[in-house]
Scaffold this motif. Structure first.
Motif, short mmCIF file in Angstrom:
data_model
loop_
_atom_site.label_atom_id
_atom_site.label_comp_id
_atom_site.label_asym_id
_atom_site.label_seq_id
_atom_site.Cartn_x
_atom_site.Cartn_y
_atom_site.Cartn_z
N CYS A 30 -1.13 11.20 -9.30
CA CYS A 30 -2.18 11.48 -8.33
C CYS A 30 -2.11 12.03 -6.65
CB CYS A 30 -3.02 9.29 -7.80
SG CYS A 30 -3.92 9.55 -6.73
N CYS A 32 -4.90 12.29 -4.49
CA CYS A 32 -5.49 11.51 -3.65
C CYS A 32 -5.16 11.56 -2.08
CB CYS A 32 -5.98 9.82 -3.64
SG CYS A 32 -4.91 9.05 -2.95
N CYS A 35 -1.86 8.94 -2.23
CA CYS A 35 -1.26 9.22 -1.92
C CYS A 35 -0.31 10.30 -1.66
CB CYS A 35 -1.34 9.71 -3.45
SG CYS A 35 -0.73 7.74 -4.43
ZN LIG Z 1 -3.95 8.04 -5.36
#
Ligand SMILES: [Zn+2]
Ligand SMILES: [Zn+2]
Length: 131
Positions: A30, A32, A35
């Motif tokens: 991930c 994002c 993260c």
């Molecule tokens: Zn994430």
């Protein structure tokens, strides 16, 4: 019936260790922003496994958990001694979320890159980097 491989993982100092068996639910990389912050790098690589297939082998009492303020369900679990990320229960997926870089063997599931629209400017294409 397929027999899945058993995987072992441990933190950097070795105080916190765990075991798990498949079937593995999801292997997400991930990108994002949360993260990226929690790992300090371009993406988090997490393997999701059902709670009944996950076991702490040692050091569960050495795990510290940080939770963001509600309604966020995001957080971080880490070894109190060395600070390595360790598994934590993901309420979003209803499964244990395991930082797979702490495991030496490979899970029998392919990774999926997620949050494609939310990445750093310096990390855009893994295939390009590997060329
Ligand atoms: Zn994430
Ligand atoms: Zn540790």
């Amino acid at each position: 019936m397929k027999i899945y491989n058993k995987l072992n993982g441990k933190c950097l100092c070795g105080k916190v260790a765990w075991e798990m068996t498949g079937p593995y639910e999801f292997f997400g990389m991930c990108q994002c922003s949360r993260c990226r912050k929690v790992t300090g790098t371009a993406f988090a690589s997490n393997l999701f496994v059902r709670s009944e297939n996950f076991f702490w082998a040692s050091g569960e009492d050495n795990v510290n958990e940080y939770l963001m303020d509600p309604p966020n369900t995001f957080g971080n679990s880490f070894c109190k001694n060395c600070g390595s990320r360790v598994p934590r229960f993901s309420s979003g997926r209803g499964a244990m979320m395991v930082p797979i870089g702490s495991t030496m063997d490979s899970p029998e599931i392919e990774p999926t890159l997620v949050c494609l629209g939310d990445h750093t400017d310096w990390f855009t294409d893994l295939e390009k980097l590997l060329r």
